[in-house]
Motif scaffolding. Structure first.
Motif, short mmCIF file in Angstrom:
data_model
loop_
_atom_site.label_atom_id
_atom_site.label_comp_id
_atom_site.label_asym_id
_atom_site.label_seq_id
_atom_site.Cartn_x
_atom_site.Cartn_y
_atom_site.Cartn_z
N GLY A 173 0.79 -1.23 0.00
CA GLY A 173 0.00 0.00 0.00
C GLY A 173 0.82 1.28 0.00
O GLY A 173 0.28 2.36 0.19
N LYS A 174 2.11 1.20 -0.26
CA LYS A 174 2.98 2.37 -0.13
C LYS A 174 3.29 3.08 -1.45
O LYS A 174 3.79 4.20 -1.43
N SER A 175 3.02 2.45 -2.59
CA SER A 175 3.36 3.09 -3.86
C SER A 175 2.41 2.64 -4.96
O SER A 175 1.78 1.59 -4.86
N LEU A 176 2.34 3.45 -6.01
CA LEU A 176 1.55 3.08 -7.18
C LEU A 176 2.37 2.16 -8.07
O LEU A 176 3.60 2.31 -8.17
N ARG A 177 1.69 1.23 -8.70
CA ARG A 177 2.37 0.27 -9.56
C ARG A 177 1.69 0.20 -10.92
O ARG A 177 0.51 0.48 -11.05
N ASP A 178 2.47 -0.22 -11.90
CA ASP A 178 1.96 -0.47 -13.24
C ASP A 178 1.62 -1.95 -13.36
O ASP A 178 2.31 -2.80 -12.79
N THR A 179 0.58 -2.26 -14.12
CA THR A 179 0.15 -3.63 -14.33
C THR A 179 0.29 -4.01 -15.80
O THR A 179 -0.24 -3.30 -16.67
N CYS A 180 1.00 -5.09 -16.07
CA CYS A 180 1.14 -5.61 -17.44
C CYS A 180 -0.03 -6.55 -17.71
O CYS A 180 -0.37 -7.37 -16.86
N ILE A 181 -0.59 -6.46 -18.91
CA ILE A 181 -1.64 -7.37 -19.32
C ILE A 181 -1.14 -8.16 -20.53
O ILE A 181 -0.90 -7.60 -21.60
N TYR A 182 -0.97 -9.46 -20.30
CA TYR A 182 -0.59 -10.38 -21.37
C TYR A 182 -1.84 -11.19 -21.73
O TYR A 182 -2.66 -11.48 -20.85
N ALA A 183 -1.97 -11.57 -22.99
CA ALA A 183 -3.12 -12.36 -23.39
C ALA A 183 -2.76 -13.33 -24.51
O ALA A 183 -1.82 -13.10 -25.28
N LYS A 184 -3.53 -14.40 -24.54
CA LYS A 184 -3.49 -15.36 -25.64
C LYS A 184 -4.93 -15.60 -26.01
O LYS A 184 -5.77 -15.77 -25.13
N VAL A 185 -5.22 -15.58 -27.31
CA VAL A 185 -6.59 -15.79 -27.76
C VAL A 185 -6.65 -17.07 -28.60
O VAL A 185 -5.63 -17.52 -29.14
N LYS A 186 -7.86 -17.61 -28.69
CA LYS A 186 -8.08 -18.83 -29.45
C LYS A 186 -7.66 -18.60 -30.89
O LYS A 186 -8.01 -17.59 -31.50
N ALA A 187 -6.92 -19.54 -31.44
CA ALA A 187 -6.44 -19.42 -32.81
C ALA A 187 -7.59 -19.52 -33.80
O ALA A 187 -8.56 -20.19 -33.59
#
Length: 187
Positions: A173-187
């Protein structure tokens, strides 16, 4: 679609792993792994912020078992196929059964970190989601600073779709963070 009516396996295997839903009685092995791994996990995971008791961990496993049966959350425990040693926890979370889409989360017992087990588990879980649950999308979200966590979707050819800047507070709870979003979709 009513997910309660979906029949699918509650366990499966990969080359070295058995991956299955939690059962009552799993609290001890999870508790032991968390106790060993707390220092490594506490920077990234809210549940690692405070030491849990064995009773709390067992209750958590029983809730996870019920949620799996109710199709509310599909926590999965990871064991070594040959000797049954607990390696870590993962699962399919924040589900949208209408799409269907799932988010994979994971943590590894520090004693087994760096051996490729979690990469193998995530690959197996993604395959399970695509084949058994007919997923159209699988996401992995992680703190941009968590290099070990980010390496897994990158090794498995998940696409980095974006980074949400100042999107979350650090687990302390002490700092702001960045969030990575990785994805894989149905071929």
């Amino acid at each position: 679609m009513n997910p309660l009516l979906l029949d699918f396996p509650t366990s499966f295997t990969t080359e070295r792993l058995t991956i299955r839903m939690p059962h009552p009685g799993d609290g001890q092995v999870v508790y032991d792994a968390l106790t060993r791994s707390r220092a490594e996990l506490k920077d990234w995971l809210p549940f690692a912020q405070k030491e849990q008791t064995l009773e709390e961990t067992e209750a958590n496993m029983r809730r996870a078992h019920a949620k799996f049966l109710n199709r509310e959350d599909l926590r999965l425990l990871i064991f070594h196929k040959e000797n049954g040693t607990f390696i870590g926890s993962s699962g399919l979370h924040r589900m949208n059964w209408d799409v269907p889409k799932f988010e994979i989360g994971y943590w590894c017992d520090a004693a087994f970190s760096g051996k490729g087990y979690m990469t193998e588990a995530v690959q197996g879980i993604a395959h399970f989601a695509f084949t058994e649950l007919h997923a159209n999308r699988i996401e992995i979200r992680c703190d941009a600073l968590n290099k070990k966590s980010r390496a897994i979707p990158e090794r498995l050819s998940f696409q980095l779709e974006g980074i949400l800047h100042n999107e979350a507070l650090s687990v302390d709870g002490k700092s702001l963070r960045d969030t990575c979003i990785y994805a894989k979709v149905k071929a």
